[in-house]
Motif scaffolding. Structure first.
Motif, PDB file in Angstrom:
ATOM      1  N   ALA A   1       0.828  -1.205   0.000  1.00  0.00           N
ATOM      2  CA  ALA A   1       0.000   0.000   0.000  1.00  0.00           C
ATOM      3  C   ALA A   1       0.860   1.252   0.000  1.00  0.00           C
ATOM      4  CB  ALA A   1      -0.943  -0.009   1.199  1.00  0.00           C
ATOM      5  N   THR A   2       1.943   1.245   0.769  1.00  0.00           N
ATOM      6  CA  THR A   2       2.846   2.391   0.820  1.00  0.00           C
ATOM      7  C   THR A   2       3.489   2.633  -0.535  1.00  0.00           C
ATOM      8  OG1 THR A   2       3.320   1.933   3.150  1.00  0.00           O
ATOM      9  CG2 THR A   2       4.891   3.326   1.971  1.00  0.00           C
ATOM     10  N   LEU A   3       3.867   1.551  -1.198  1.00  0.00           N
ATOM     11  CA  LEU A   3       4.484   1.641  -2.522  1.00  0.00           C
ATOM     12  C   LEU A   3       3.537   2.310  -3.518  1.00  0.00           C
ATOM     13  CD1 LEU A   3       7.026   0.606  -4.185  1.00  0.00           C
ATOM     14  CD2 LEU A   3       5.621  -1.386  -4.742  1.00  0.00           C
TER      15      LEU A   3
ATOM     16  N   ILE B   2      -5.590   4.518  -1.898  1.00  0.00           N
ATOM     17  CA  ILE B   2      -5.618   3.114  -1.489  1.00  0.00           C
ATOM     18  C   ILE B   2      -7.010   2.724  -1.001  1.00  0.00           C
ATOM     19  CG2 ILE B   2      -4.569   1.357  -0.024  1.00  0.00           C
ATOM     20  CD1 ILE B   2      -2.695   2.665  -2.111  1.00  0.00           C
ATOM     21  N   PRO B   3      -7.666   1.779  -1.652  1.00  0.00           N
ATOM     22  CA  PRO B   3      -8.981   1.316  -1.181  1.00  0.00           C
ATOM     23  C   PRO B   3      -8.882   0.775   0.243  1.00  0.00           C
ATOM     24  CG  PRO B   3      -8.508   0.488  -3.393  1.00  0.00           C
ATOM     25  CD  PRO B   3      -7.235   1.081  -2.881  1.00  0.00           C
ATOM     26  N   ALA B   4      -9.840   1.150   1.071  1.00  0.00           N
ATOM     27  CA  ALA B   4      -9.771   0.800   2.488  1.00  0.00           C
ATOM     28  C   ALA B   4     -10.190  -0.632   2.778  1.00  0.00           C
ATOM     29  CB  ALA B   4     -10.636   1.765   3.298  1.00  0.00           C
ATOM     30  N   GLU B   5     -11.162  -1.142   2.020  1.00  0.00           N
ATOM     31  CA  GLU B   5     -11.727  -2.453   2.297  1.00  0.00           C
ATOM     32  C   GLU B   5     -11.539  -3.395   1.110  1.00  0.00           C
ATOM     33  OE1 GLU B   5     -12.976  -3.257   5.179  1.00  0.00           O
ATOM     34  OE2 GLU B   5     -12.935  -1.246   6.056  1.00  0.00           O
TER      35      GLU B   5
ATOM     36  N   LEU C 142      -7.511   0.350  -9.490  1.00  0.00           N
ATOM     37  CA  LEU C 142      -6.808  -0.350  -8.419  1.00  0.00           C
ATOM     38  C   LEU C 142      -7.836  -1.011  -7.516  1.00  0.00           C
ATOM     39  CD1 LEU C 142      -4.064  -0.866  -6.879  1.00  0.00           C
ATOM     40  CD2 LEU C 142      -4.615   1.182  -5.551  1.00  0.00           C
ATOM     41  N   ILE C 143      -7.661  -2.298  -7.229  1.00  0.00           N
ATOM     42  CA  ILE C 143      -8.591  -3.051  -6.387  1.00  0.00           C
ATOM     43  C   ILE C 143      -7.832  -3.667  -5.218  1.00  0.00           C
ATOM     44  CG2 ILE C 143     -10.429  -4.778  -6.356  1.00  0.00           C
ATOM     45  CD1 ILE C 143      -8.982  -4.405  -9.647  1.00  0.00           C
ATOM     46  N   ARG C 144      -8.388  -3.523  -4.026  1.00  0.00           N
ATOM     47  CA  ARG C 144      -7.853  -4.273  -2.884  1.00  0.00           C
ATOM     48  C   ARG C 144      -8.506  -5.650  -2.896  1.00  0.00           C
ATOM     49  NH1 ARG C 144      -5.636  -3.418   2.533  1.00  0.00           N
ATOM     50  NH2 ARG C 144      -5.607  -1.161   2.195  1.00  0.00           N
ATOM     51  N   VAL C 145      -7.693  -6.697  -2.925  1.00  0.00           N
ATOM     52  CA  VAL C 145      -8.194  -8.066  -2.947  1.00  0.00           C
ATOM     53  C   VAL C 145      -7.825  -8.734  -1.628  1.00  0.00           C
ATOM     54  CG1 VAL C 145      -8.190  -8.252  -5.464  1.00  0.00           C
ATOM     55  CG2 VAL C 145      -6.122  -8.855  -4.196  1.00  0.00           C
ATOM     56  N   PRO C 146      -8.373  -9.924  -1.324  1.00  0.00           N
ATOM     57  CA  PRO C 146      -8.150 -10.538  -0.014  1.00  0.00           C
ATOM     58  C   PRO C 146      -6.677 -10.643   0.393  1.00  0.00           C
ATOM     59  CG  PRO C 146      -9.896 -11.700  -1.147  1.00  0.00           C
ATOM     60  CD  PRO C 146      -9.354 -10.694  -2.127  1.00  0.00           C
ATOM     61  N   ASP C 147      -6.461 -10.582   1.692  1.00  0.00           N
ATOM     62  CA  ASP C 147      -5.140 -10.681   2.307  1.00  0.00           C
ATOM     63  C   ASP C 147      -4.300  -9.431   2.041  1.00  0.00           C
ATOM     64  OD1 ASP C 147      -3.373 -11.990   3.982  1.00  0.00           O
ATOM     65  OD2 ASP C 147      -2.336 -13.014   2.355  1.00  0.00           O
ATOM     66  N   ASP C 148      -4.969  -8.275   1.965  1.00  0.00           N
ATOM     67  CA  ASP C 148      -4.290  -6.978   1.811  1.00  0.00           C
ATOM     68  C   ASP C 148      -3.357  -6.957   0.607  1.00  0.00           C
ATOM     69  OD1 ASP C 148      -5.563  -5.799   3.991  1.00  0.00           O
ATOM     70  OD2 ASP C 148      -4.070  -6.580   5.404  1.00  0.00           O
ATOM     71  N   ARG C 149      -3.825  -7.529  -0.494  1.00  0.00           N
ATOM     72  CA  ARG C 149      -3.109  -7.461  -1.763  1.00  0.00           C
ATOM     73  C   ARG C 149      -3.872  -6.526  -2.702  1.00  0.00           C
ATOM     74  NH1 ARG C 149      -3.594 -12.033  -4.423  1.00  0.00           N
ATOM     75  NH2 ARG C 149      -5.341 -12.726  -3.145  1.00  0.00           N
ATOM     76  N   PHE C 150      -3.241  -6.206  -3.824  1.00  0.00           N
ATOM     77  CA  PHE C 150      -3.851  -5.264  -4.753  1.00  0.00           C
ATOM     78  C   PHE C 150      -3.655  -5.743  -6.191  1.00  0.00           C
ATOM     79  CE2 PHE C 150      -2.555  -2.981  -0.988  1.00  0.00           C
ATOM     80  CZ  PHE C 150      -3.658  -2.201  -0.682  1.00  0.00           C
ATOM     81  N   GLU C 151      -4.707  -5.560  -6.995  1.00  0.00           N
ATOM     82  CA  GLU C 151      -4.600  -5.718  -8.439  1.00  0.00           C
ATOM     83  C   GLU C 151      -4.717  -4.339  -9.072  1.00  0.00           C
ATOM     84  OE1 GLU C 151      -6.986  -8.484 -10.625  1.00  0.00           O
ATOM     85  OE2 GLU C 151      -6.991  -9.972  -8.990  1.00  0.00           O
ATOM     86  N   LEU C 152      -3.819  -4.043 -10.012  1.00  0.00           N
ATOM     87  CA  LEU C 152      -3.852  -2.785 -10.739  1.00  0.00           C
ATOM     88  C   LEU C 152      -3.951  -3.087 -12.229  1.00  0.00           C
ATOM     89  CD1 LEU C 152      -3.530   0.307 -10.986  1.00  0.00           C
ATOM     90  CD2 LEU C 152      -1.034  -0.072 -10.990  1.00  0.00           C
ATOM     91  N   TRP C 153      -4.960  -2.501 -12.880  1.00  0.00           N
ATOM     92  CA  TRP C 153      -5.157  -2.675 -14.320  1.00  0.00           C
ATOM     93  C   TRP C 153      -5.140  -1.292 -14.951  1.00  0.00           C
ATOM     94  CZ3 TRP C 153      -4.963  -7.369 -16.485  1.00  0.00           C
ATOM     95  CH2 TRP C 153      -5.082  -8.473 -15.611  1.00  0.00           C
ATOM     96  N   LEU C 154      -4.240  -1.094 -15.919  1.00  0.00           N
ATOM     97  CA  LEU C 154      -4.060   0.227 -16.517  1.00  0.00           C
ATOM     98  C   LEU C 154      -3.513   0.101 -17.935  1.00  0.00           C
ATOM     99  CD1 LEU C 154      -0.931   1.929 -14.853  1.00  0.00           C
ATOM    100  CD2 LEU C 154      -1.309  -0.525 -14.997  1.00  0.00           C
TER     101      LEU C 154
END
Length: 345
Positions: free
Chosen positions: A139-141, A149-152, A164-176
């Protein structure tokens, strides 16, 4: 320079299935970046996009339109999944992210029903690039590059012309878009470290998230892959293709084969669709997804006959592999009522 050329210059090799391997060792495990080359993306846009998808997918597309990314399955009339996608809200419609080897099939199956709607669909896999982020500093990166940063889990935010999507286990998918992805990745790598596809797949498995491949299409009803845990099945939104079978299982049936997480010993991950056996019975399970954790072991998700675990001493093995599988915990609990057939009055 194409996206694959860009990755090659960074020491990333992509095979025919879209899986990537990284030549350099991970130096910063607290912030890893995985090129999501094994996944692809297509859109559904137009005035009727929401109405159309609401009548086809198992999830509540109205929630996606409101800014929440959900997994959603497209089922046949028997309730078996013909595709499984992550749905993202975008201007004038939606992006659907799915496994690249089955993207054409997923899009074609939806298009069959699209003919009477004011909606259209296009493969965006060569235009929209996916990056996956794991680790304590993920998230910091992203925040340092101007992303909100999406909260939930499941929430989305816009940035760099992407989602940008927050996915389970505090991971993120970014599509651009590709033209945004190339300079961004090089900037991100001043702090984060590249990892291969297995790293991302392993995180998905540990989150208990299902996927579909060619050999498992039209094999599972959504609840067999625990999709309801992720709000991937709506039991209140109304009709969609296969809805009658899915709802009947939820309220009047009995789930005999849910999805479990297991560890395996091998030098190569078993393919989706690989059969799992016991000494007394063949075909007690089917591999949904698998990934290596080391040179000789890994983890998998499998739809399993629940009674296979009734005997604590039961030995489970993969086809062509006599090494026993070991059951691991999932990060969620399944509703016990799913395993009990309701009493008829």
């Amino acid at each position: 320079m194409s996206w694959l050329d860009t990755l090659n210059t960074l020491g990333v090799q992509v095979d025919e299935s879209g899986n990537c391997q990284v030549s350099a060792a991970v130096t910063n495990a607290s912030a890893t970046i995985t090129p999501l080359t094994h996944l692809g993306l297509f859109d559904v846009t137009g005035p009727d996009a929401e109405k159309f998808l609401q009548g086809q997918l198992s999830c509540d597309v109205q929630k996606v339109r409101a800014g929440k990314s959900l997994l959603g399955s497209h089922c046949n009339i028997k309730g078996a999944m013909v595709s499984l996608s992550r749905i993202l809200p975008v201007e004038n419609g939606f992006w659907l992210r799915t496994e690249r080897p089955v993207l054409d099939t997923a899009m074609a199956n939806l298009k069959k029903y699209m003919i009477f709607s004011k909606a259209e669909s296009h493969d965006l896999s060569d235009e929209i690039i996916g990056l996956g982020f794991c680790g304590e500093q993920a998230a910091t990166l992203l925040s340092a590059q101007g992303f909100s940063i999406p909260a939930e889990t499941g929430e989305c935010s816009a940035g760099h012309e992407g989602v940008l999507i927050r996915v389970p286990d505090d991971r993120f998918e970014l599509w651009l878009p590709e033209q945004q992805a190339e300079p961004l990745l090089k900037t991100l790598l001043t702090t984060g470290s590249l990892t291969g596809t297995d790293n991302w797949k392993l995180a998905e498995i540990r989150s208990g998230l299902p996927s579909l491949q060619r050999d498992t299409l039209e094999t599972f009803i959504p609840q067999m892959t625990n999709l309801q845990i992720f709000d991937g099945v709506s039991f209140s939104k109304g009709c969609y293709t296969g809805q009658e079978v899915v709802t009947r299982l939820q309220h009047r049936g009995k789930l005999n084969r849910p999805m479990y997480r297991l560890a395996f010993t091998a030098t190569k991950a078993p393919a989706a669709g690989t059969v799992i056996n016991t000494p007394d019975r063949a075909g007690v399970g089917t591999v949904v997804s698998a990934a290596m954790d080391s040179d000789s072991s890994g983890e998998l998700l499998a739809v399993m006959l629940k009674t296979s675990f009734d005997d604590d001493g039961a030995i489970l093995t993969l086809d062509d592999n006599d090494q026993p599988l070991v059951r691991l915990n999932l990060p969620y609990e399944l509703d016990p009522e799913l395993f009990e057939r309701p009493q008829r009055l």
